[in-house]
Design an enzyme around this catalytic site. Structure first.
Site, PDB file in Angstrom:
ATOM      1  N   ASP A 104      -1.716  12.102  -3.375  1.00 29.65           N
ATOM      2  CA  ASP A 104      -2.219  13.525  -3.565  1.00 29.65           C
ATOM      3  C   ASP A 104      -2.468  13.801  -4.875  1.00 29.65           C
ATOM      4  O   ASP A 104      -2.243  13.404  -6.168  1.00 29.65           O
ATOM      5  CB  ASP A 104      -0.308  13.649  -3.845  1.00 29.65           C
ATOM      6  CG  ASP A 104      -0.438  14.027  -2.189  1.00 29.65           C
ATOM      7  OD1 ASP A 104      -1.328  13.689  -1.294  1.00 29.65           O
ATOM      8  OD2 ASP A 104       1.236  13.823  -2.065  1.00 29.65           O
TER       9      ASP A 104
ATOM     10  N   GLU B 176       0.925  -0.976   0.115  1.00 32.00           N
ATOM     11  CA  GLU B 176       0.373   0.154  -0.102  1.00 32.00           C
ATOM     12  C   GLU B 176       0.970   1.463   0.224  1.00 32.00           C
ATOM     13  O   GLU B 176       1.885   1.347   0.830  1.00 32.00           O
ATOM     14  CB  GLU B 176      -1.200  -0.142   1.157  1.00 32.00           C
ATOM     15  CG  GLU B 176      -2.402   1.116   0.985  1.00 32.00           C
ATOM     16  CD  GLU B 176      -3.397   1.179   2.028  1.00 32.00           C
ATOM     17  OE1 GLU B 176      -3.517  -0.309   2.665  1.00 32.00           O
ATOM     18  OE2 GLU B 176      -3.358   2.348   2.574  1.00 32.00           O
TER      19      GLU B 176
HETATM   20  C1  LIG Z   1      -4.242  12.482  -0.107  1.00 35.79           C
HETATM   21  S1  LIG Z   1      -3.114  11.275   1.196  1.00 35.79           S
HETATM   22  C2  LIG Z   1      -4.287   9.568   1.419  1.00 35.79           C
HETATM   23  C3  LIG Z   1      -3.580   8.990   2.323  1.00 35.79           C
HETATM   24  C4  LIG Z   1      -4.415   7.531   2.440  1.00 35.79           C
HETATM   25  N1  LIG Z   1      -4.209   7.030   0.650  1.00 35.79           N
HETATM   26  C5  LIG Z   1      -6.095   7.889   2.948  1.00 35.79           C
HETATM   27  O1  LIG Z   1      -6.754   7.354   1.772  1.00 35.79           O
HETATM   28  O2  LIG Z   1      -6.235   8.310   3.660  1.00 35.79           O
HETATM   29  C6  LIG Z   1      -1.724  10.545  -0.060  1.00 35.79           C
HETATM   30  C7  LIG Z   1      -0.662   9.866   0.792  1.00 35.79           C
HETATM   31  O3  LIG Z   1       0.168  10.050   0.533  1.00 35.79           O
HETATM   32  C8  LIG Z   1       2.074  10.694   0.777  1.00 35.79           C
HETATM   33  N2  LIG Z   1       2.575  10.144  -0.549  1.00 35.79           N
HETATM   34  C9  LIG Z   1       2.922  11.203  -1.511  1.00 35.79           C
HETATM   35  N3  LIG Z   1       3.653  10.553  -2.618  1.00 35.79           N
HETATM   36  C10 LIG Z   1       4.370   9.549  -1.814  1.00 35.79           C
HETATM   37  C11 LIG Z   1       5.158   8.484  -2.179  1.00 35.79           C
HETATM   38  N4  LIG Z   1       6.101   8.790  -3.803  1.00 35.79           N
HETATM   39  N5  LIG Z   1       5.457   7.605  -2.000  1.00 35.79           N
HETATM   40  C12 LIG Z   1       4.318   7.019  -0.937  1.00 35.79           C
HETATM   41  N6  LIG Z   1       3.512   8.088  -0.394  1.00 35.79           N
HETATM   42  C13 LIG Z   1       3.262   9.292  -0.925  1.00 35.79           C
HETATM   43  C14 LIG Z   1       1.822  11.061   1.132  1.00 35.79           C
HETATM   44  O4  LIG Z   1       2.438  11.177   2.369  1.00 35.79           O
HETATM   45  C15 LIG Z   1       0.156  11.353   1.743  1.00 35.79           C
HETATM   46  O5  LIG Z   1       0.016  10.852   3.390  1.00 35.79           O
END
Ligand SMILES: C[S@@+](CC[C@H](N)C(=O)[O-])C[C@H]1O[C@@H](n2cnc3c(N)ncnc32)[C@H](O)[C@@H]1O
Length: 237
Positions: free
Chosen positions: A142, A68
């Site tokens: 994001d 995930e």
């Molecule tokens: C909008 S949040 C959604 C979090 C979760 N999946 C949810 O549905 O509540 C997007 C998440 O992706 C993470 N993220 C962004 N770019 C990433 C990357 N290159 N690798 C891993 N995680 C990443 C961010 O830190 C953030 O926690």
């Protein structure tokens, strides 16, 4: 702390596909302890080569491994890892406060079928052996809604090729989002890429949450703000 967190200056961490904040509110002392202990027990060290059989990463006997990316509050990852003790899960999250929250949960409820990585998921994807995953989940990545930022979206040709390399044939890529331009973007990129077949028979399929879906904090906010989630499932062909 994860070896990569202690021994390299933070700015040297990869940002190929991570453009968000690394830190939010100050980490409380109790969280700092959980983070250190949790990352010692669960953190993956990419300086070591990946084992050829990824299942050996887990204390539990697992039949398959799923990933995930960007687990945020960890609602889905914890729920899914509890529901499937015979599957190994790797959770990736570069945002330190989210990782602290996750390791607090693991301090209370240890999980032998879970491992964690705290940096850009592209690094982990490049470390994993070919065909080693049964599935990749990317939920509410994001959104980068402004057109000038679309190139920052995690779904792109290069990352789909990374997924295609590590997901075995017949494995699953799941993508959920409340941003319709990102949903269309992902459908288009997957169709163009060619290694992923969308599994939808009718429109209602992509508005129906996945089996056992617990919801996430981010999703709850989207629904409160009247944005409709879409749940896409692709099979690695
Ligand atoms: C909008 S949040 C959604 C979090 C979760 N999946 C949810 O549905 O509540 C997007 C998440 O992706 C993470 N993220 C962004 N770019 C990433 C990357 N290159 N690798 C891993 N995680 C990443 C961010 O830190 C953030 O926690």
């Amino acid at each position: 702390m994860l070896p990569e967190m202690t021994e390299e200056p933070r700015r040297s961490r990869s940002t190929e596909a991570f453009f968000g904040r690394r830190r939010g509110k100050t980490i409380r002392p109790q969280q700092a302890v959980a983070l250190e202990e949790g990352t010692r027990l669960y953190g993956l060290d990419l300086r070591e080569p990946a084992p050829q059989d990824l299942r050996s990463l887990f204390d539990a006997e697992v039949a398959d491994v799923r990933l995930e990316i960007g687990f945020g509050g960890g609602e889905h990852l914890v729920h899914e890892a509890s529901r499937h003790p015979g599957t190994g899960f790797i959770g990736v999250e570069p945002f330190v406060n989210s990782m602290a929250k996750m390791t607090m949960v693991l301090g209370e409820t240890p999980m032998a079928n879970l491992r964690l990585y705290d940096d850009d998921a592209t690094r982990l994807l490049d470390w994993l052996p070919e065909g080693s995953l049964a599935g990749v989940d990317l939920f509410y990545p994001d959104p980068w809604p402004k057109k000038k930022h679309w190139k920052r979206r995690f779904v792109n040709e290069v990352n789909l090729s990374r997924f295609a390399r590590v997901i075995r044939r017949g494995g699953i890529f799941r993508f959920a989002s409340d941003i319709d331009t990102y949903v269309n973007w992902t459908l288009l990129h997957c169709a163009r890429h060619g290694a992923f077949a969308w599994q939808a028979c009718e429109a209602s399929d992509w508005h129906t949450p996945y089996a056992g879906w617990p919801g996430t904090r981010y999703e709850a906010k989207a629904i409160r703000e009247n944005r409709s989630p879409a749940y896409l499932t692709f099979v690695r062909t």
